[in-house]
Design a protein around this motif. Structure first.
Motif, PDB file in Angstrom:
ATOM      1  N   GLN A  85       0.841  -1.199   0.000  1.00  0.00           N
ATOM      2  CA  GLN A  85       0.000   0.000   0.000  1.00  0.00           C
ATOM      3  C   GLN A  85       0.878   1.252   0.000  1.00  0.00           C
ATOM      4  O   GLN A  85       1.866   1.327   0.727  1.00  0.00           O
ATOM      5  CB  GLN A  85      -0.930   0.008   1.222  1.00  0.00           C
ATOM      6  N   GLN A  86       0.513   2.206  -0.825  1.00  0.00           N
ATOM      7  CA  GLN A  86       1.249   3.470  -0.892  1.00  0.00           C
ATOM      8  C   GLN A  86       1.033   4.272   0.393  1.00  0.00           C
ATOM      9  O   GLN A  86      -0.055   4.252   0.974  1.00  0.00           O
ATOM     10  CB  GLN A  86       0.767   4.306  -2.086  1.00  0.00           C
ATOM     11  N   ALA A  87       2.077   4.987   0.812  1.00  0.00           N
ATOM     12  CA  ALA A  87       1.990   5.772   2.046  1.00  0.00           C
ATOM     13  C   ALA A  87       0.836   6.780   1.993  1.00  0.00           C
ATOM     14  O   ALA A  87       0.110   6.954   2.969  1.00  0.00           O
ATOM     15  CB  ALA A  87       3.312   6.490   2.304  1.00  0.00           C
ATOM     16  N   ALA A  88       0.662   7.441   0.839  1.00  0.00           N
ATOM     17  CA  ALA A  88      -0.404   8.451   0.716  1.00  0.00           C
ATOM     18  C   ALA A  88      -1.786   7.823   0.907  1.00  0.00           C
ATOM     19  O   ALA A  88      -2.650   8.392   1.577  1.00  0.00           O
ATOM     20  CB  ALA A  88      -0.329   9.145  -0.639  1.00  0.00           C
ATOM     21  N   ASP A  89      -1.992   6.629   0.340  1.00  0.00           N
ATOM     22  CA  ASP A  89      -3.274   5.941   0.505  1.00  0.00           C
ATOM     23  C   ASP A  89      -3.487   5.546   1.964  1.00  0.00           C
ATOM     24  O   ASP A  89      -4.593   5.623   2.502  1.00  0.00           O
ATOM     25  CB  ASP A  89      -3.347   4.690  -0.382  1.00  0.00           C
ATOM     26  N   TYR A  90      -2.411   5.102   2.591  1.00  0.00           N
ATOM     27  CA  TYR A  90      -2.469   4.641   3.983  1.00  0.00           C
ATOM     28  C   TYR A  90      -2.849   5.773   4.937  1.00  0.00           C
ATOM     29  O   TYR A  90      -3.749   5.623   5.768  1.00  0.00           O
ATOM     30  CB  TYR A  90      -1.104   4.049   4.360  1.00  0.00           C
ATOM     31  N   VAL A  91      -2.167   6.924   4.821  1.00  0.00           N
ATOM     32  CA  VAL A  91      -2.432   8.016   5.770  1.00  0.00           C
ATOM     33  C   VAL A  91      -3.789   8.667   5.536  1.00  0.00           C
ATOM     34  O   VAL A  91      -4.344   9.281   6.445  1.00  0.00           O
ATOM     35  CB  VAL A  91      -1.320   9.099   5.762  1.00  0.00           C
ATOM     36  N   LEU A  92      -4.342   8.504   4.322  1.00  0.00           N
ATOM     37  CA  LEU A  92      -5.626   9.141   4.004  1.00  0.00           C
ATOM     38  C   LEU A  92      -6.802   8.173   3.983  1.00  0.00           C
ATOM     39  O   LEU A  92      -7.932   8.569   3.701  1.00  0.00           O
ATOM     40  CB  LEU A  92      -5.531   9.859   2.644  1.00  0.00           C
ATOM     41  N   SER A  93      -6.547   6.891   4.307  1.00  0.00           N
ATOM     42  CA  SER A  93      -7.655   5.929   4.301  1.00  0.00           C
ATOM     43  C   SER A  93      -8.460   6.059   5.594  1.00  0.00           C
ATOM     44  O   SER A  93      -7.920   6.402   6.649  1.00  0.00           O
ATOM     45  CB  SER A  93      -7.132   4.502   4.142  1.00  0.00           C
ATOM     46  N   LYS A  94      -9.773   5.807   5.485  1.00  0.00           N
ATOM     47  CA  LYS A  94     -10.652   5.899   6.656  1.00  0.00           C
ATOM     48  C   LYS A  94     -10.307   4.793   7.647  1.00  0.00           C
ATOM     49  O   LYS A  94     -10.042   3.656   7.268  1.00  0.00           O
ATOM     50  CB  LYS A  94     -12.114   5.748   6.218  1.00  0.00           C
ATOM     51  N   LEU A  95     -10.311   5.142   8.921  1.00  0.00           N
ATOM     52  CA  LEU A  95      -9.963   4.182   9.964  1.00  0.00           C
ATOM     53  C   LEU A  95     -11.181   3.378  10.400  1.00  0.00           C
ATOM     54  O   LEU A  95     -12.299   3.887  10.429  1.00  0.00           O
ATOM     55  CB  LEU A  95      -9.399   4.927  11.181  1.00  0.00           C
ATOM     56  N   LYS A  96     -10.946   2.116  10.780  1.00  0.00           N
ATOM     57  CA  LYS A  96     -11.992   1.292  11.374  1.00  0.00           C
ATOM     58  C   LYS A  96     -12.206   1.784  12.807  1.00  0.00           C
ATOM     59  O   LYS A  96     -11.305   2.388  13.399  1.00  0.00           O
ATOM     60  CB  LYS A  96     -11.554  -0.173  11.378  1.00  0.00           C
ATOM     61  N   PRO A  97     -13.388   1.525  13.390  1.00  0.00           N
ATOM     62  CA  PRO A  97     -13.677   2.054  14.731  1.00  0.00           C
ATOM     63  C   PRO A  97     -12.607   1.735  15.780  1.00  0.00           C
ATOM     64  O   PRO A  97     -12.227   2.608  16.568  1.00  0.00           O
ATOM     65  CB  PRO A  97     -15.020   1.401  15.087  1.00  0.00           C
ATOM     66  N   ALA A  98     -12.089   0.517  15.809  1.00  0.00           N
ATOM     67  CA  ALA A  98     -11.072   0.151  16.807  1.00  0.00           C
ATOM     68  C   ALA A  98      -9.787   0.944  16.588  1.00  0.00           C
ATOM     69  O   ALA A  98      -9.159   1.415  17.544  1.00  0.00           O
ATOM     70  CB  ALA A  98     -10.777  -1.343  16.759  1.00  0.00           C
ATOM     71  N   GLN A  99      -9.400   1.123  15.313  1.00  0.00           N
ATOM     72  CA  GLN A  99      -8.194   1.904  14.993  1.00  0.00           C
ATOM     73  C   GLN A  99      -8.381   3.361  15.387  1.00  0.00           C
ATOM     74  O   GLN A  99      -7.465   4.013  15.902  1.00  0.00           O
ATOM     75  CB  GLN A  99      -7.898   1.828  13.489  1.00  0.00           C
ATOM     76  N   LEU A 100      -9.600   3.851  15.160  1.00  0.00           N
ATOM     77  CA  LEU A 100      -9.932   5.236  15.486  1.00  0.00           C
ATOM     78  C   LEU A 100      -9.815   5.458  16.993  1.00  0.00           C
ATOM     79  O   LEU A 100      -9.228   6.443  17.443  1.00  0.00           O
ATOM     80  CB  LEU A 100     -11.359   5.524  15.008  1.00  0.00           C
TER      81      LEU A 100
END
Length: 194
Positions: free
Chosen positions: A148-163
């Motif tokens: 996964q590209q870093a830009a996609d990773y930092v801008l992807s929506k988080l799952k509730p537990a990750q949030l």
């Protein structure tokens, strides 16, 4: 540190599209600081940011100007310079809270100066302030999985537990800011740098 004013900038991208992404952890940390001291943000188009003010009461009161740039991440420096100029805060009293790919999730580091590590927000701030000698509260988000590209990773929506986990990390970053301005860099690094 002396009992004067500090500018605390939480990095992120404005708008609902980016609200629940790793890149916005800085926004959450400054929002936490405002909440815990009973302050709220007001939009200042002149300063290119949402701005709030709080005073930390201790042996020596410290005033914090909290800012969430309304520019996008890549142009954060324009907002930081505008807010710092408006409030007459020098670069060595600027504290930037940002996501950090090179630290595992759940880890935090406080430092002054250093490189940008490819972080466009930091690059922009350095360019606009003319120096990299500002404080950084680096909130670990880890590296993207697989290819996964870093830009996609930092801008992807988080799952509730990750949030939930990242919200805890943002609160710890807010604690680190309070420690930094009240107890100094060395004490704060010993307390928080993991």
């Amino acid at each position: 540190m002396s009992n004067s004013s500090y500018l605390v900038v939480g990095l992120g991208n404005p708008g609902p599209t980016y609200e629940f992404t790793r890149h916005n952890v800085g926004f959450w940390a400054v929002a936490d600081l405002a909440d815990r001291h009973g302050s709220s943000f007001s939009l200042s188009s002149r300063q290119r940011a949402e701005v709030a003010g709080v005073t930390l009461h201790g042996p020596a009161p410290v005033k914090l100007i909290l800012a969430k740039p309304t520019t996008f991440m890549n142009d954060s420096g324009a907002a930081v310079k505008a807010v710092a100029s408006f409030h007459k805060i020098p670069a060595d009293h600027v504290i930037v809270i940002h996501d950090e790919l090179d630290l595992d999730a759940g880890r935090l580091r406080v430092k002054v100066g250093g490189g940008d590590n490819g972080h466009n927000g930091l690059k922009s701030i350095r360019a606009h302030l003319g120096t990299g000698d500002f404080f950084r509260v680096r909130v670990g988000i880890g590296r993207p999985p697989g290819r996964q590209q870093a830009a996609d990773y930092v801008l992807s929506k988080l799952k509730p537990a990750q949030l939930d986990e990242l919200r805890v990390d943002a609160a710890v970053a807010a604690d680190a800011v309070e420690s930094l301005v009240q107890d100094g860099l060395t004490v704060t690094q010993n307390r928080f740098n993991g």
